[in-house]
Design a protein around this motif. Sequence first.
Motif, mmCIF file in Angstrom:
data_model
loop_
_atom_site.group_PDB
_atom_site.id
_atom_site.type_symbol
_atom_site.label_atom_id
_atom_site.label_comp_id
_atom_site.label_asym_id
_atom_site.label_seq_id
_atom_site.Cartn_x
_atom_site.Cartn_y
_atom_site.Cartn_z
ATOM 1 N N LEU A 11 -1.776 11.707 -1.432
ATOM 2 C CA LEU A 11 -2.012 10.740 -0.365
ATOM 3 C C LEU A 11 -2.034 11.432 0.998
ATOM 4 O O LEU A 11 -2.902 11.141 1.845
ATOM 5 C CB LEU A 11 -0.935 9.653 -0.385
ATOM 6 C CG LEU A 11 -0.997 8.614 0.729
ATOM 7 C CD1 LEU A 11 -2.313 7.857 0.686
ATOM 8 C CD2 LEU A 11 0.189 7.646 0.603
ATOM 9 N N GLU B 175 -0.972 1.990 -0.972
ATOM 10 C CA GLU B 175 -1.143 2.362 0.431
ATOM 11 C C GLU B 175 -2.450 1.798 0.987
ATOM 12 O O GLU B 175 -2.502 1.303 2.118
ATOM 13 C CB GLU B 175 -1.133 3.882 0.562
ATOM 14 C CG GLU B 175 -1.304 4.417 1.965
ATOM 15 C CD GLU B 175 -0.080 4.261 2.850
ATOM 16 O OE1 GLU B 175 -0.216 4.380 4.075
ATOM 17 O OE2 GLU B 175 1.019 4.006 2.295
ATOM 18 N N TYR B 176 -3.525 1.853 0.187
ATOM 19 C CA TYR B 176 -4.831 1.368 0.632
ATOM 20 C C TYR B 176 -5.012 -0.127 0.370
ATOM 21 O O TYR B 176 -6.045 -0.698 0.718
ATOM 22 C CB TYR B 176 -5.945 2.144 -0.072
ATOM 23 C CG TYR B 176 -6.212 3.513 0.503
ATOM 24 C CD1 TYR B 176 -7.317 3.734 1.340
ATOM 25 C CD2 TYR B 176 -5.376 4.594 0.247
ATOM 26 C CE1 TYR B 176 -7.573 4.986 1.882
ATOM 27 C CE2 TYR B 176 -5.616 5.851 0.784
ATOM 28 C CZ TYR B 176 -6.713 6.040 1.600
ATOM 29 O OH TYR B 176 -6.946 7.282 2.140
ATOM 30 N N LYS C 124 0.562 4.932 -6.094
ATOM 31 C CA LYS C 124 0.999 5.087 -4.709
ATOM 32 C C LYS C 124 -0.178 4.933 -3.740
ATOM 33 O O LYS C 124 -0.078 4.225 -2.717
ATOM 34 C CB LYS C 124 1.645 6.466 -4.529
ATOM 35 C CG LYS C 124 2.059 6.814 -3.108
ATOM 36 C CD LYS C 124 3.239 5.978 -2.655
ATOM 37 C CE LYS C 124 3.733 6.411 -1.278
ATOM 38 N NZ LYS C 124 4.854 5.590 -0.809
#
Length: 553
Positions: free
Chosen positions: A278, A150-151, A146
């Motif tokens: 996160l 996201e990054y 995840k």
Amino acid sequence: MGVRGLTGFINKNNIFSQYELSNGTVIVDGYNFLYSLYFDEEIDVKHGGEYSDFYKIFNDFISVLDTCKVKPIFIFDGGHVDERKFPTIKERFEKNLKRSLRIGQGADDDRCILPLFCSHTMIKLFNDLNVCAVWCDFESDPEIAKIANEYRCPVLSADSDFYIMDLPNGFINTSDFQWKTATRRGIKCKIYYRSEFCRRMDILKECVPLVAAFAGNDFNECQMRIGNAITFLKGKTSADTAVNQALKRVNRDVKDRMKREIMSSLSTYDIPETSSTLAYLKNPNAEMPESALYSNFPPWFIALYRKGGVNKDSVDVVLYQQRFLNHYVEDETDSCADNASLSLRKWQYGILAKESSIKEYFREADKLTHKMVTPNKTSVEGLCVPNLEDMQKLSLEEREDWFFNFLETKKGEYENMPAEFHLPIAAFKFWLKHCKPEREYAFALLSSWIVAVNGRKERGAEGMATYKNPYFNLRASHAFSQWQSILKHTIYLNQLLMSPIFECDVTVLYSGRMIFSHLEKGKKEIKAYLQENVPAFSESAKALYDVLKNLIE
């Protein structure tokens, strides 16, 4: 846990691209990388670990990333929430237990047990260099995926589960990451993309997790290896079609069970829609969603837990009332080395547990066994042990008092001693009192400690310029394993008390090869070396020598 045979299949079929990592971010599978780095560098295991060597190697790794302008984010497993993995965890523990005992008997099989303070060494480096590292609530693999998505960056790990997961920005196997030959341009490596795997193997994206599900299950007459599973999935029009066709090959009486196992396996590769890890990375002070972690631990504990400031075993103790102890190179004819720290763990459980006993898994002879441990809830003076919720209400002095109470020592004995030595010397005295080690063992430990604090581990005493083939003694190894166990659980107790005692530097507290070398050389020679050279030692080493000289006479 990985998919057996998948890495070999990927390598054999060259399903990766050449890549040069630079000017970006990489998400590192924390514990997996920790194991890979320690064992790939062939750092000593047999003598109990070389934490200073490990710190240096890890520091070199971080320096290379910095030179290449790569920002690592280390993500670590938390507690073991997934009960489906418990049999596998237990099986692995039993296997490593036997292997650790074989090391003590002379076997060259030391890629199985990570020395006790490797994670502490790593956390020290993170703190020293301000490296980003976060501990998850529980299983880290879905969180890693995840965060990487996201990054928009790759994942670095040796865990073959990441070949299965949906990582659009790629997966780099640690073994293919050539950081030692990096230049300022970047780090050469091989990067794997699941989309390329699907194209080459003619498998739908949604069918990729079935490779792991089929290869990891025993389908009786249709048991599949990796190659067979991939061949079977070629050209399938949907995952449901593939599952139904596979189940036709299974006896009717086990079909329902097999379907449940397949679906359960598939769920382990789901990437969550939300992630508390996160969310913490984006804003450590933000209010977090309700979870088992947040509903069972106070905010101060979680803040430390996220940074590795308290041990993750605490989660298993609180939520599941169980704990796996450690592997050591020890004497199987003697009791488990962790028995030496039992009373310290009882105090930990007194702080952590409500009322229930804790099931501990540990070694007995050469077998894995377990027993129920009752927490200590009251002190000798009849005072109630503070729980996690109470801890912030206590003053620093009260928490210090509890620490020395737990270690069965007097606070006044440490008043004229440098603060950095309070914790390890309290643990050392506890070891002397409860384990009654041979005097030669105690001397070897203390003398090596003084030399290490002085920063001259590589040279050591005269005539001891190398520790490549050091002496080994199984009884001494057992005694030093007891010492490490006591020190570890002393550190954990201090953490649960919100660290009223100065944190100790584990990288100078144990150098296995040097300790055994001192033991072989003998007290007379090492003592003479210390008496001659201490005047030229660092101030810290001289202060430690002054504290310990009565103990090493």
